[in-house]
Scaffold this motif. Structure first.
Motif, PDB file in Angstrom:
ATOM      1  N   SER A   1      36.827   9.389  25.245  1.00  0.00           N
ATOM      2  CA  SER A   1      37.948   9.997  26.333  1.00  0.00           C
ATOM      3  C   SER A   1      38.758  10.946  25.413  1.00  0.00           C
ATOM      4  CB  SER A   1      38.631   9.211  26.954  1.00  0.00           C
ATOM      5  OG  SER A   1      37.886   8.563  27.805  1.00  0.00           O
ATOM      6  N   LEU A   2      39.030  12.179  25.962  1.00  0.00           N
ATOM      7  CA  LEU A   2      39.800  13.326  25.080  1.00  0.00           C
ATOM      8  C   LEU A   2      41.235  13.340  25.885  1.00  0.00           C
ATOM      9  CD1 LEU A   2      39.192  15.518  22.797  1.00  0.00           C
ATOM     10  CD2 LEU A   2      39.036  17.081  24.875  1.00  0.00           C
ATOM     11  N   PRO A   3      42.062  13.176  25.022  1.00  0.00           N
ATOM     12  CA  PRO A   3      43.362  13.523  25.605  1.00  0.00           C
ATOM     13  C   PRO A   3      43.899  14.757  25.937  1.00  0.00           C
ATOM     14  CG  PRO A   3      43.566  12.106  23.496  1.00  0.00           C
ATOM     15  CD  PRO A   3      42.359  12.610  23.412  1.00  0.00           C
ATOM     16  N   ALA A   4      44.147  15.156  27.166  1.00  0.00           N
ATOM     17  CA  ALA A   4      44.437  16.447  27.477  1.00  0.00           C
ATOM     18  C   ALA A   4      45.747  16.420  28.530  1.00  0.00           C
ATOM     19  CB  ALA A   4      42.995  16.788  28.526  1.00  0.00           C
ATOM     20  N   VAL A   5      46.026  17.668  29.219  1.00  0.00           N
ATOM     21  CA  VAL A   5      47.042  17.842  30.029  1.00  0.00           C
ATOM     22  C   VAL A   5      46.484  18.419  31.463  1.00  0.00           C
ATOM     23  CG1 VAL A   5      49.400  19.021  30.324  1.00  0.00           C
ATOM     24  CG2 VAL A   5      48.602  18.263  28.032  1.00  0.00           C
ATOM     25  N   LEU A   6      46.987  17.620  32.238  1.00  0.00           N
ATOM     26  CA  LEU A   6      46.464  18.314  33.817  1.00  0.00           C
ATOM     27  C   LEU A   6      47.499  19.392  34.008  1.00  0.00           C
ATOM     28  CD1 LEU A   6      44.838  18.369  36.332  1.00  0.00           C
ATOM     29  CD2 LEU A   6      46.437  16.539  37.236  1.00  0.00           C
ATOM     30  N   MET A   7      47.082  20.560  34.275  1.00  0.00           N
ATOM     31  CA  MET A   7      48.161  21.662  34.674  1.00  0.00           C
ATOM     32  C   MET A   7      47.672  22.255  35.884  1.00  0.00           C
ATOM     33  SD  MET A   7      48.277  23.301  31.010  1.00  0.00           S
ATOM     34  CE  MET A   7      49.946  24.084  31.178  1.00  0.00           C
TER      35      MET A   7
ATOM     36  N   GLY B   1      37.887  11.510  13.828  1.00  0.00           N
ATOM     37  CA  GLY B   1      36.643  10.697  14.284  1.00  0.00           C
ATOM     38  C   GLY B   1      36.659  10.961  15.694  1.00  0.00           C
ATOM     39  N   LEU B   2      37.826  11.016  16.420  1.00  0.00           N
ATOM     40  CA  LEU B   2      37.385  11.384  17.865  1.00  0.00           C
ATOM     41  C   LEU B   2      36.760  12.656  17.982  1.00  0.00           C
ATOM     42  CD1 LEU B   2      38.108  11.081  20.851  1.00  0.00           C
ATOM     43  CD2 LEU B   2      40.209  12.160  20.732  1.00  0.00           C
ATOM     44  N   LEU B   3      37.085  13.694  17.198  1.00  0.00           N
ATOM     45  CA  LEU B   3      36.213  14.976  17.399  1.00  0.00           C
ATOM     46  C   LEU B   3      34.432  14.715  17.030  1.00  0.00           C
ATOM     47  CD1 LEU B   3      38.875  17.862  16.095  1.00  0.00           C
ATOM     48  CD2 LEU B   3      37.858  17.248  18.611  1.00  0.00           C
ATOM     49  N   SER B   4      34.468  13.976  15.850  1.00  0.00           N
ATOM     50  CA  SER B   4      33.170  13.691  15.706  1.00  0.00           C
ATOM     51  C   SER B   4      32.392  13.331  16.833  1.00  0.00           C
ATOM     52  CB  SER B   4      32.906  13.106  14.398  1.00  0.00           C
ATOM     53  OG  SER B   4      33.469  11.489  14.498  1.00  0.00           O
ATOM     54  N   ARG B   5      33.136  12.347  17.583  1.00  0.00           N
ATOM     55  CA  ARG B   5      32.371  11.837  18.668  1.00  0.00           C
ATOM     56  C   ARG B   5      32.283  12.757  20.019  1.00  0.00           C
ATOM     57  NH1 ARG B   5      35.553   7.999  17.114  1.00  0.00           N
ATOM     58  NH2 ARG B   5      36.788   7.908  18.852  1.00  0.00           N
ATOM     59  N   ALA B   6      33.356  13.539  20.174  1.00  0.00           N
ATOM     60  CA  ALA B   6      33.567  14.213  21.188  1.00  0.00           C
ATOM     61  C   ALA B   6      32.882  15.463  21.316  1.00  0.00           C
ATOM     62  CB  ALA B   6      35.102  14.552  21.525  1.00  0.00           C
ATOM     63  N   LEU B   7      32.906  16.172  20.114  1.00  0.00           N
ATOM     64  CA  LEU B   7      32.475  17.763  20.070  1.00  0.00           C
ATOM     65  C   LEU B   7      30.956  17.786  20.408  1.00  0.00           C
ATOM     66  CD1 LEU B   7      34.022  19.017  16.832  1.00  0.00           C
ATOM     67  CD2 LEU B   7      34.353  19.714  19.216  1.00  0.00           C
ATOM     68  N   PRO B   8      30.080  16.786  20.152  1.00  0.00           N
ATOM     69  CA  PRO B   8      28.614  17.030  20.744  1.00  0.00           C
ATOM     70  C   PRO B   8      28.367  17.102  22.069  1.00  0.00           C
ATOM     71  CG  PRO B   8      28.748  15.595  18.817  1.00  0.00           C
ATOM     72  CD  PRO B   8      30.130  15.885  19.135  1.00  0.00           C
ATOM     73  N   LEU B   9      29.392  16.275  22.764  1.00  0.00           N
ATOM     74  CA  LEU B   9      29.328  16.401  24.115  1.00  0.00           C
ATOM     75  C   LEU B   9      30.251  17.447  24.680  1.00  0.00           C
ATOM     76  CD1 LEU B   9      30.663  12.788  24.269  1.00  0.00           C
ATOM     77  CD2 LEU B   9      28.227  13.350  24.731  1.00  0.00           C
ATOM     78  N   MET B  10      31.246  18.106  24.032  1.00  0.00           N
ATOM     79  CA  MET B  10      31.886  19.224  24.610  1.00  0.00           C
ATOM     80  C   MET B  10      31.229  20.392  24.406  1.00  0.00           C
ATOM     81  SD  MET B  10      35.702  17.919  23.405  1.00  0.00           S
ATOM     82  CE  MET B  10      36.253  19.307  23.868  1.00  0.00           C
ATOM     83  N   THR B  11      30.489  20.662  23.573  1.00  0.00           N
ATOM     84  CA  THR B  11      29.874  21.940  23.086  1.00  0.00           C
ATOM     85  C   THR B  11      28.524  22.193  23.776  1.00  0.00           C
ATOM     86  OG1 THR B  11      28.853  20.933  21.139  1.00  0.00           O
ATOM     87  CG2 THR B  11      31.180  21.962  20.933  1.00  0.00           C
ATOM     88  N   ARG B  12      27.948  21.411  24.608  1.00  0.00           N
ATOM     89  CA  ARG B  12      26.829  21.955  25.441  1.00  0.00           C
ATOM     90  C   ARG B  12      27.312  22.673  26.491  1.00  0.00           C
ATOM     91  NH1 ARG B  12      24.736  15.699  25.445  1.00  0.00           N
ATOM     92  NH2 ARG B  12      26.226  15.612  26.922  1.00  0.00           N
TER      93      ARG B  12
ATOM     94  N   ALA C   1      26.596  27.678  20.724  1.00  0.00           N
ATOM     95  CA  ALA C   1      26.997  28.130  19.370  1.00  0.00           C
ATOM     96  C   ALA C   1      28.499  28.426  19.547  1.00  0.00           C
ATOM     97  CB  ALA C   1      26.178  29.134  18.740  1.00  0.00           C
ATOM     98  N   LEU C   2      29.136  29.495  20.520  1.00  0.00           N
ATOM     99  CA  LEU C   2      30.293  29.724  20.644  1.00  0.00           C
ATOM    100  C   LEU C   2      31.259  28.605  20.976  1.00  0.00           C
ATOM    101  CD1 LEU C   2      32.645  31.846  21.300  1.00  0.00           C
ATOM    102  CD2 LEU C   2      31.726  31.845  23.586  1.00  0.00           C
ATOM    103  N   LEU C   3      30.721  27.641  21.684  1.00  0.00           N
ATOM    104  CA  LEU C   3      31.631  26.352  22.090  1.00  0.00           C
ATOM    105  C   LEU C   3      31.817  25.525  20.700  1.00  0.00           C
ATOM    106  CD1 LEU C   3      29.992  25.700  25.391  1.00  0.00           C
ATOM    107  CD2 LEU C   3      32.412  26.141  25.031  1.00  0.00           C
ATOM    108  N   THR C   4      30.616  25.378  20.099  1.00  0.00           N
ATOM    109  CA  THR C   4      30.760  24.768  18.647  1.00  0.00           C
ATOM    110  C   THR C   4      31.725  25.322  17.650  1.00  0.00           C
ATOM    111  OG1 THR C   4      28.612  23.658  18.971  1.00  0.00           O
ATOM    112  CG2 THR C   4      29.367  23.729  16.705  1.00  0.00           C
TER     113      THR C   4
END
Length: 183
Positions: free
Chosen positions: A172-178, A51-62, A34-37
Motif C-alpha cells: 500500500s502507498l501512503p497518500a492523501v485524499l484531496m 524498500g516500499l518504492l522498489s515494491r510499488a513502482l513496478p505496479l504504479m508505472t504500468r 517509460a514516462l511514469l517510470t
C-alpha cells in the motif's frame, strides 16, 4: 511533424518547447510506461522509503489500459512526439470502479522530471478540471502522493484525510485524499 490523429487544438508553451495535449490511446502504453517510470522513480524518492518504492513502482508505472481507452486521459507531448506529461479524470473511483453521482476522480498524473515546474502538469490538471466540470461533475477528488499534495493545493484541492492506496494485498502507498468542489 508527426501528429497523432487525436491531437487536440490545445497547445501550451512550456519553457521554450511547444507542447500539445491530446487524448491518450492504447498505443501510447509503452511511452507512458517509460514516462511514469522516469517520473515516479525520481520524484517519489524524497518522500517514500526505498524498500516500499522498489515494491510499488513496478505496479504504479504500468499504463492502465482502461484509462488509455476512456477518452478522458491525456498526454502532453513535444513536437517530436516525446511524452512529457500525463493525467486524466474518470467518474470511476480508482481501484474500485464504483460511481458516486456527480463525483469525478483525477487519475495517474505524472510529469517528466526534467519538465517539473514548467507548467505541463498544471495545464493538464486545468484541462481535466474544465472537462470534468463541463461534463457536469463536481466535486473532483484525487489520491495524491505525498510529494504532489502542494501541486494539487495550488489548483484548489484541499486535503480530506490520509489514506493508504492498496496496490496489492501486501503493498500500500501512503497518500492523501484531496477534494476540489466548484470551479
Amino acid at each position: 511533424m508527426n501528429v497523432h490523429p487525436c491531437t487536440q487544438a490545445l497547445r501550451i508553451m512550456s519553457g521554450t518547447t511547444n507542447v500539445s495535449i491530446r487524448s491518450a490511446h492504447p498505443d501510447d502504453a509503452p511511452a507512458l510506461g517509460a514516462l511514469l517510470t522516469e517520473s515516479y522513480t525520481a520524484l517519489l524518492a524524497p518522500r517514500y522509503e526505498a524498500g516500499l518504492l522498489s515494491r510499488a513502482l513496478p505496479l504504479m508505472t504500468r499504463a492502465n489500459p482502461r484509462l488509455l481507452a476512456c477518452g478522458t486521459y491525456y498526454v502532453a507531448e513535444t513536437a517530436n512526439g516525446a511524452l512529457v506529461g500525463c493525467g486524466g479524470w474518470t467518474a470511476e473511483r480508482p481501484g474500485t470502479g464504483t460511481l458516486t453521482d456527480g463525483e469525478a476522480h483525477i487519475r495517474h498524473f505524472a510529469t517528466h522530471p526534467a519538465r517539473v515546474g514548467t507548467g505541463i502538469g498544471t495545464r493538464l490538471l486545468e484541462h481535466c478540471i474544465g472537462e470534468s466540470a463541463r461534463a457536469g461533475f463536481r466535486p473532483l477528488l484525487c489520491f495524491s502522493t505525498l510529494n504532489a499534495e502542494t501541486f494539487y493545493r495550488r489548483s484548489g484541492f484541499l486535503p480530506i484525510a490520509p489514506l493508504a492506496v492498496p496496490l496489492t494485498a501486501d503493498v500500500s502507498l501512503p497518500a492523501v485524499l484531496m477534494r476540489r468542489d466548484a470551479m
